[in-house]
Enzyme design. Sequence first.
Site: not given
Ligand code: XMP
Length: 499
Positions: A284, A414
């Site tokens: 993120c 999203r």
């Molecule tokens: P982890 O730390 O498990 O996080 O890899 C997965 C969660 O991150 C969110 N997610 C994003 N958040 N930009 C963001 O700010 C992104 O591109 C993105 N893609 C996923 C989402 O809530 C996921 O479950």
Amino acid sequence: DGFPAEKLFNQGYSYTYDDVIFLPHYIDFPTDAVNLSTKLSRNVPLSIPWVSSPMDTVTEAYMASAMAALGGIGIIHSNVTPSEQADMIRSVKSRRVPILSRTQKSKLLGYVAKSDWLGLKDKEIKLGEVMRTDANVCVPWDYDLRQIDEKLKVEGRDFVVVEEGGEVVDAVTKEEVDRVKGYPKLGKGTVGSDGRWMVGAAIGTRDSDKERLEQLVKAGVDVIVLDSSQGNSVYQVEMIKYVKQTYPELDVIGGNVVTMSQAQNLIKAGVDGLRVGMGSGSICTTQEVCAVGRGQVKDFEVVVMEIICTSHPFLHTESCFSCIATSQATAVYKVSSIAAQSGIPVIADGGISFSGHVVKALVLGASTVMMGSFLAGSTEAPGAYEYDEKKKCRVKKYRGMGSLEAMTKGSDQRYLGDTAKLKIAQGVVGAVADKGSVLKLVPYTMQAVKQGFQDLGASSLQSAHDLLRSKTLRLEVRTAAAQVEGGVHGLTSHEKKAF
Ligand code: XMP
């Protein structure tokens, strides 16, 4: 000694999982007595608190079936057409269909073989015309996997039906037996009232998502996740009301939220579960790009091999925009305290790199943990492996749904960016080392989580939450030096494998 959570999290600081540590409590039960059965949402019980994230490099049908088999659940991503997403739901649910007698409820009359079933498509046909009735398809309920495996070999079949007292209680396929061979067993799989694996799906909040939802419901989806990085919006409130009015039996999970007031709005609108986290995921950049969220953990030393920025590099520097967010430990604690008052389960989403993070998320009030990077790179994650010459290991792609690459396929909704003239990346594209099967990864991690619960004297999620709220469990903030001391240190190299 230490601080009660209520005091620690109300001092104006935003803490990540790594910032805080629980003080040990009193042990009066063995590790195996720890029971982590839980709820994903109001009406979806799970035997382990494990959820795979709706991301296109994490959860498609293969991952979702594995999660259900382990006792958790997978949420199928929506970065595909509605019919492709519905097909993935069907695939999770496409175990052979046993035909039971209408008068004698659970008596097996026959079954439809997968090849016949697939050939039916949408044709109107009487079941009697395709139903097979060969004998020797049943095994008693107390058969273990080894005996089922033997039966499959002897009969030359690829599935058996499990009976108890003349009633059908389950069906087991050869593929399932082969996949779980040699892996440790966790608990009961996540099976719905229709006898098939339970599975969730993500949707957005546009009008077109109502048509998508209809297709998913027809395919048998069990729970819906409204997928947004900032869920406290008029769009989401309206969508929650629409889902609850149109499909009252279907649980709907709202989010993402990180504050009590965001959570309250969605609870008022009628959500059955809340997803917590903003910018805390490993891929993120929401907090950096938009200055919104709640503190973050960005420690991918072990799981994420490399983060490659594919979008404009200046967008990933803190100086480009002023941003919004809160640290995940604080967010989980705050939202859970308000959600508990209405009996709404909370999913701690993102920022989990180790079993210790899972313990912290669950004890601080979450009912489940949702993971992206932790499960990416596994056998069950979508995508092919490539060999990384530099790291000398196999890797699979893992990308943020807000990365330019993913948004090009449609996930910009999203981030409410699908109608914007310029697309701003809120995530990156990376690669994650091969972790093998989640059928091994999850049980070993769960064992470590149980040990954490035992150290805290909590034999269940409920008892952990009670200990926290009664101020029996105490926490402290770890200084930067304490965090270094808490990890492996003083060695020139070390073995990173935990099992
Ligand atoms: P982890 O730390 O498990 O996080 O890899 C997965 C969660 O991150 C969110 N997610 C994003 N958040 N930009 C963001 O700010 C992104 O591109 C993105 N893609 C996923 C989402 O809530 C996921 O479950």
